[in-house]
Design a protein around this motif. Sequence first.
Motif, PDB file in Angstrom:
ATOM      1  N   PRO A  74       0.812  -1.225   0.000  1.00  0.00           N
ATOM      2  CA  PRO A  74       0.000   0.000   0.000  1.00  0.00           C
ATOM      3  C   PRO A  74       0.844   1.274   0.000  1.00  0.00           C
ATOM      4  O   PRO A  74       0.464   2.263  -0.630  1.00  0.00           O
ATOM      5  CB  PRO A  74      -0.828  -0.123   1.280  1.00  0.00           C
ATOM      6  CG  PRO A  74      -0.970  -1.590   1.491  1.00  0.00           C
ATOM      7  CD  PRO A  74       0.353  -2.162   1.042  1.00  0.00           C
ATOM      8  N   SER A  75       1.991   1.262   0.664  1.00  0.00           N
ATOM      9  CA  SER A  75       2.823   2.466   0.708  1.00  0.00           C
ATOM     10  C   SER A  75       3.372   2.838  -0.671  1.00  0.00           C
ATOM     11  O   SER A  75       3.828   3.958  -0.871  1.00  0.00           O
ATOM     12  CB  SER A  75       3.969   2.286   1.702  1.00  0.00           C
ATOM     13  OG  SER A  75       4.754   1.167   1.343  1.00  0.00           O
ATOM     14  N   ASP A  76       3.318   1.904  -1.645  1.00  0.00           N
ATOM     15  CA  ASP A  76       3.772   2.178  -3.003  1.00  0.00           C
ATOM     16  C   ASP A  76       2.709   2.894  -3.838  1.00  0.00           C
ATOM     17  O   ASP A  76       3.000   3.343  -4.945  1.00  0.00           O
ATOM     18  CB  ASP A  76       4.142   0.873  -3.727  1.00  0.00           C
ATOM     19  CG  ASP A  76       5.285   0.128  -3.067  1.00  0.00           C
ATOM     20  OD1 ASP A  76       6.140   0.789  -2.430  1.00  0.00           O
ATOM     21  OD2 ASP A  76       5.330  -1.111  -3.177  1.00  0.00           O
ATOM     22  N   LEU A  77       1.489   2.962  -3.349  1.00  0.00           N
ATOM     23  CA  LEU A  77       0.406   3.600  -4.109  1.00  0.00           C
ATOM     24  C   LEU A  77       0.718   5.081  -4.316  1.00  0.00           C
ATOM     25  O   LEU A  77       1.208   5.749  -3.401  1.00  0.00           O
ATOM     26  CB  LEU A  77      -0.930   3.462  -3.373  1.00  0.00           C
ATOM     27  CG  LEU A  77      -1.523   2.062  -3.308  1.00  0.00           C
ATOM     28  CD1 LEU A  77      -2.677   2.013  -2.316  1.00  0.00           C
ATOM     29  CD2 LEU A  77      -1.985   1.622  -4.686  1.00  0.00           C
ATOM     30  N   PRO A  78       0.421   5.613  -5.497  1.00  0.00           N
ATOM     31  CA  PRO A  78       0.663   7.041  -5.717  1.00  0.00           C
ATOM     32  C   PRO A  78      -0.294   7.891  -4.882  1.00  0.00           C
ATOM     33  O   PRO A  78      -1.453   7.521  -4.689  1.00  0.00           O
ATOM     34  CB  PRO A  78       0.401   7.223  -7.216  1.00  0.00           C
ATOM     35  CG  PRO A  78      -0.441   6.060  -7.615  1.00  0.00           C
ATOM     36  CD  PRO A  78      -0.129   4.945  -6.668  1.00  0.00           C
ATOM     37  N   LYS A  79       0.221   9.007  -4.380  1.00  0.00           N
ATOM     38  CA  LYS A  79      -0.599   9.932  -3.595  1.00  0.00           C
ATOM     39  C   LYS A  79      -1.253  10.921  -4.559  1.00  0.00           C
ATOM     40  O   LYS A  79      -0.662  11.298  -5.564  1.00  0.00           O
ATOM     41  CB  LYS A  79       0.245  10.718  -2.597  1.00  0.00           C
ATOM     42  CG  LYS A  79       1.145   9.991  -1.589  1.00  0.00           C
ATOM     43  CD  LYS A  79       0.864   8.607  -1.274  1.00  0.00           C
ATOM     44  CE  LYS A  79       1.885   7.993  -0.322  1.00  0.00           C
ATOM     45  NZ  LYS A  79       2.535   6.820  -0.834  1.00  0.00           N
ATOM     46  N   PRO A  80      -2.466  11.376  -4.270  1.00  0.00           N
ATOM     47  CA  PRO A  80      -3.115  12.352  -5.137  1.00  0.00           C
ATOM     48  C   PRO A  80      -2.337  13.666  -5.155  1.00  0.00           C
ATOM     49  O   PRO A  80      -1.673  14.020  -4.175  1.00  0.00           O
ATOM     50  CB  PRO A  80      -4.495  12.558  -4.512  1.00  0.00           C
ATOM     51  CG  PRO A  80      -4.599  11.641  -3.364  1.00  0.00           C
ATOM     52  CD  PRO A  80      -3.293  10.989  -3.138  1.00  0.00           C
ATOM     53  N   ALA A  81      -2.457  14.370  -6.244  1.00  0.00           N
ATOM     54  CA  ALA A  81      -1.789  15.666  -6.368  1.00  0.00           C
ATOM     55  C   ALA A  81      -2.253  16.589  -5.246  1.00  0.00           C
ATOM     56  O   ALA A  81      -3.444  16.698  -4.966  1.00  0.00           O
ATOM     57  CB  ALA A  81      -2.096  16.296  -7.727  1.00  0.00           C
ATOM     58  N   GLY A  82      -1.314  17.211  -4.581  1.00  0.00           N
ATOM     59  CA  GLY A  82      -1.627  18.167  -3.524  1.00  0.00           C
ATOM     60  C   GLY A  82      -1.880  17.553  -2.161  1.00  0.00           C
ATOM     61  O   GLY A  82      -2.140  18.276  -1.200  1.00  0.00           O
ATOM     62  N   ALA A  83      -1.809  16.220  -2.022  1.00  0.00           N
ATOM     63  CA  ALA A  83      -2.107  15.574  -0.734  1.00  0.00           C
ATOM     64  C   ALA A  83      -1.119  16.015   0.347  1.00  0.00           C
ATOM     65  O   ALA A  83      -1.523  16.284   1.483  1.00  0.00           O
ATOM     66  CB  ALA A  83      -2.095  14.057  -0.875  1.00  0.00           C
ATOM     67  N   TRP A 194      -3.334  -3.177   8.345  1.00  0.00           N
ATOM     68  CA  TRP A 194      -3.796  -1.891   7.836  1.00  0.00           C
ATOM     69  C   TRP A 194      -2.600  -0.932   7.819  1.00  0.00           C
ATOM     70  O   TRP A 194      -1.809  -0.901   8.758  1.00  0.00           O
ATOM     71  CB  TRP A 194      -4.930  -1.328   8.698  1.00  0.00           C
ATOM     72  CG  TRP A 194      -6.212  -2.041   8.410  1.00  0.00           C
ATOM     73  CD1 TRP A 194      -6.782  -3.035   9.135  1.00  0.00           C
ATOM     74  CD2 TRP A 194      -7.051  -1.839   7.281  1.00  0.00           C
ATOM     75  NE1 TRP A 194      -7.939  -3.463   8.547  1.00  0.00           N
ATOM     76  CE2 TRP A 194      -8.130  -2.746   7.395  1.00  0.00           C
ATOM     77  CE3 TRP A 194      -7.019  -0.988   6.186  1.00  0.00           C
ATOM     78  CZ2 TRP A 194      -9.148  -2.822   6.456  1.00  0.00           C
ATOM     79  CZ3 TRP A 194      -8.030  -1.057   5.243  1.00  0.00           C
ATOM     80  CH2 TRP A 194      -9.086  -1.964   5.382  1.00  0.00           C
ATOM     81  N   VAL A 195      -2.488  -0.190   6.743  1.00  0.00           N
ATOM     82  CA  VAL A 195      -1.374   0.727   6.522  1.00  0.00           C
ATOM     83  C   VAL A 195      -1.942   2.107   6.177  1.00  0.00           C
ATOM     84  O   VAL A 195      -2.833   2.217   5.332  1.00  0.00           O
ATOM     85  CB  VAL A 195      -0.480   0.237   5.350  1.00  0.00           C
ATOM     86  CG1 VAL A 195       0.635   1.223   5.062  1.00  0.00           C
ATOM     87  CG2 VAL A 195       0.073  -1.142   5.639  1.00  0.00           C
ATOM     88  N   GLU A 196      -1.424   3.149   6.830  1.00  0.00           N
ATOM     89  CA  GLU A 196      -1.830   4.515   6.486  1.00  0.00           C
ATOM     90  C   GLU A 196      -1.017   4.932   5.265  1.00  0.00           C
ATOM     91  O   GLU A 196       0.200   5.044   5.323  1.00  0.00           O
ATOM     92  CB  GLU A 196      -1.587   5.470   7.646  1.00  0.00           C
ATOM     93  CG  GLU A 196      -2.090   6.866   7.366  1.00  0.00           C
ATOM     94  CD  GLU A 196      -1.998   7.785   8.565  1.00  0.00           C
ATOM     95  OE1 GLU A 196      -2.587   8.887   8.484  1.00  0.00           O
ATOM     96  OE2 GLU A 196      -1.381   7.415   9.581  1.00  0.00           O
ATOM     97  N   VAL A 197      -1.704   5.143   4.141  1.00  0.00           N
ATOM     98  CA  VAL A 197      -1.027   5.514   2.897  1.00  0.00           C
ATOM     99  C   VAL A 197      -0.734   7.002   2.873  1.00  0.00           C
ATOM    100  O   VAL A 197       0.346   7.435   2.535  1.00  0.00           O
ATOM    101  CB  VAL A 197      -1.878   5.103   1.671  1.00  0.00           C
ATOM    102  CG1 VAL A 197      -1.193   5.505   0.368  1.00  0.00           C
ATOM    103  CG2 VAL A 197      -2.148   3.601   1.699  1.00  0.00           C
TER     104      VAL A 197
END
Length: 198
Positions: A74-83, A194-197
């Motif tokens: 999950p930590s590899d998932l891209p973060k939304p722009a501006g997050a 559970w992982v906080e992304v």
Amino acid sequence: MIRKLTLALAILPLLASPAGAQAWLEGLARSAVEGVAREAVGRAVSGAAQPASTPGAAPAPSKATAKTSEIVRPSDLPKPAGAAEKKQAYEDFSRYSCSDCEGGRGYDAWARQILGQTGWNKWESKVGALAVGETLTWQGVKANGVLKVVSEDPVGGFPCKQIHYRLIKGAASAERDGLFCFGRSGPYSGSDTWVEVY
């Protein structure tokens, strides 16, 4: 061998009391149930039957993530722009002066600390256990906060919960979105959690 010995030494104090042993066994059972649920969601999302993953294996990518095969956690998932900017603005809004805090500042945005969920994976497990529509609330020094699970949809082949944070300070407020997903927290993780992304 050293890893097994380290794990045995870490578990030993938990097994010293009946309550500790029960909590440890409940955690194992919860992990097993969450793993089965994750596999079922993954098969439903892909639209085709997938073979069950073996313990210790990385999550099987769905059709939606076949293009981005580098996403294994999950930590590899891209973060939304501006997050990152929104998270920083949210924390800045919550900052207050504090003579007995490290650096002279405290943050009402730090719900994990305020709610006493600072142990390994305590915060992530607490948020992951919430159903859609459920909330966590906390009272800070200057602002009060609420975390709400707004939806539960897969992201990148992982079961995820979309979160909305809100802080209220007088007539002013600050908000941001967050994401918690179920999968391996790191390359040496023994099981899914559970992982906080973001």
